[in-house]
Design a protein around this motif. Structure first.
Motif, PDB file in Angstrom:
ATOM      1  N   VAL A  96       2.892  15.944  -0.535  1.00 13.46           N
ATOM      2  CA  VAL A  96       3.389  14.945   0.275  1.00 13.46           C
ATOM      3  C   VAL A  96       3.011  15.005   1.706  1.00 13.46           C
ATOM      4  N   ARG A  97       2.870  15.584   2.264  1.00  9.26           N
ATOM      5  CA  ARG A  97       2.143  15.560   3.697  1.00  9.26           C
ATOM      6  C   ARG A  97       0.870  15.505   3.807  1.00  9.26           C
ATOM      7  N   ALA A  98       0.016  15.738   2.504  1.00 12.14           N
ATOM      8  CA  ALA A  98      -1.440  15.212   2.553  1.00 12.14           C
ATOM      9  C   ALA A  98      -1.294  13.544   2.347  1.00 12.14           C
ATOM     10  N   MET A  99      -0.446  13.300   1.521  1.00 15.19           N
ATOM     11  CA  MET A  99      -0.330  11.770   1.141  1.00 15.19           C
ATOM     12  C   MET A  99       0.012  10.729   2.259  1.00 15.19           C
ATOM     13  N   VAL A 100       0.655  11.212   3.386  1.00 16.91           N
ATOM     14  CA  VAL A 100       1.309  10.542   4.350  1.00 16.91           C
ATOM     15  C   VAL A 100       0.803  10.801   5.778  1.00 16.91           C
ATOM     16  N   GLN A 101       0.511  11.995   5.955  1.00 19.20           N
ATOM     17  CA  GLN A 101       0.214  12.337   7.495  1.00 19.20           C
ATOM     18  C   GLN A 101      -0.893  11.624   7.823  1.00 19.20           C
ATOM     19  N   GLY A 102      -0.479  11.002   9.133  1.00 17.52           N
ATOM     20  CA  GLY A 102      -1.589  10.164   9.795  1.00 17.52           C
ATOM     21  C   GLY A 102      -2.049   9.010   9.332  1.00 17.52           C
ATOM     22  N   LYS A 103      -1.324   8.497   8.019  1.00 19.28           N
ATOM     23  CA  LYS A 103      -1.748   7.216   7.213  1.00 19.28           C
ATOM     24  C   LYS A 103      -0.583   6.226   7.345  1.00 19.28           C
ATOM     25  N   THR A 104      -0.935   5.001   7.236  1.00 18.79           N
ATOM     26  CA  THR A 104      -0.184   4.043   6.872  1.00 18.79           C
ATOM     27  C   THR A 104       0.031   3.783   5.364  1.00 18.79           C
ATOM     28  N   ILE A 105       1.360   4.085   5.106  1.00 20.49           N
ATOM     29  CA  ILE A 105       1.349   4.267   3.500  1.00 20.49           C
ATOM     30  C   ILE A 105       1.775   2.629   3.052  1.00 20.49           C
ATOM     31  N   ASN A 106       1.783   2.423   1.767  1.00 22.60           N
ATOM     32  CA  ASN A 106       2.250   1.278   1.058  1.00 22.60           C
ATOM     33  C   ASN A 106       3.373   1.739   0.311  1.00 22.60           C
ATOM     34  N   ALA A 107       3.665   0.643  -0.586  1.00 25.81           N
ATOM     35  CA  ALA A 107       5.110   0.855  -1.563  1.00 25.81           C
ATOM     36  C   ALA A 107       4.763   1.847  -2.391  1.00 25.81           C
ATOM     37  N   GLU A 108       3.564   2.012  -2.960  1.00 20.92           N
ATOM     38  CA  GLU A 108       3.195   2.690  -4.127  1.00 20.92           C
ATOM     39  C   GLU A 108       3.024   4.211  -3.750  1.00 20.92           C
ATOM     40  N   THR A 109       2.750   4.210  -2.570  1.00 24.27           N
ATOM     41  CA  THR A 109       2.609   5.942  -2.164  1.00 24.27           C
ATOM     42  C   THR A 109       4.215   6.040  -1.486  1.00 24.27           C
ATOM     43  N   ALA A 110       4.830   5.096  -1.028  1.00 29.06           N
ATOM     44  CA  ALA A 110       6.344   5.668  -0.915  1.00 29.06           C
ATOM     45  C   ALA A 110       7.321   6.004  -2.070  1.00 29.06           C
ATOM     46  N   VAL A 111       6.769   5.255  -3.088  1.00 31.39           N
ATOM     47  CA  VAL A 111       7.686   5.581  -4.393  1.00 31.39           C
ATOM     48  C   VAL A 111       7.183   6.715  -4.964  1.00 31.39           C
ATOM     49  N   GLN A 112       5.977   7.137  -5.041  1.00 30.55           N
ATOM     50  CA  GLN A 112       5.394   8.688  -5.175  1.00 30.55           C
ATOM     51  C   GLN A 112       6.220   9.671  -4.455  1.00 30.55           C
ATOM     52  N   VAL A 113       6.047   9.309  -3.101  1.00 31.08           N
ATOM     53  CA  VAL A 113       6.683  10.373  -2.235  1.00 31.08           C
ATOM     54  C   VAL A 113       8.088  10.527  -2.536  1.00 31.08           C
TER      55      VAL A 113
END
Length: 86
Positions: free
Chosen positions: A66-83
């Motif tokens: 999860v940290r690798a997916m979101v840290q320091g990034k602007t996330i989209n809806a797809e990433t938010a659902v996966q997280v």
């Protein structure tokens, strides 16, 4: 007559109870009972991965993902659902 009805009321559940399976099916007693179904259906429906962390090591590994997916990034809806599913 009354004595035989009481006897039948006591004996019938015992007889019917003997007809049940002595052990649970493997799918009910598995470590992740039921979750495999959720995981499969979620994957087919939305193409996302789900995790059920049941130990500290699994929790740490998922947290790193999860940290690798979101840290320091602007996330989209797809990433938010996966997280959220992780």
């Amino acid at each position: 007559m009354r004595w035989t009805l009481k006897t039948a009321a006591v004996i019938t559940p015992l007889i019917l109870g003997a007809c049940t399976a002595p052990t649970l099916p493997i799918s009910y007693s598995a470590r992740d009972a039921g979750f495999a179904t959720v995981e499969t259906r979620t994957s087919k429906a939305i193409g996302k991965r789900t995790v059920w962390a049941q130990s500290q090591s699994e929790t740490v590994a998922t947290s790193k993902q999860v940290r690798a997916m979101v840290q320091g990034k602007t996330i989209n809806a797809e990433t938010a659902v996966q997280v959220a599913l992780l």
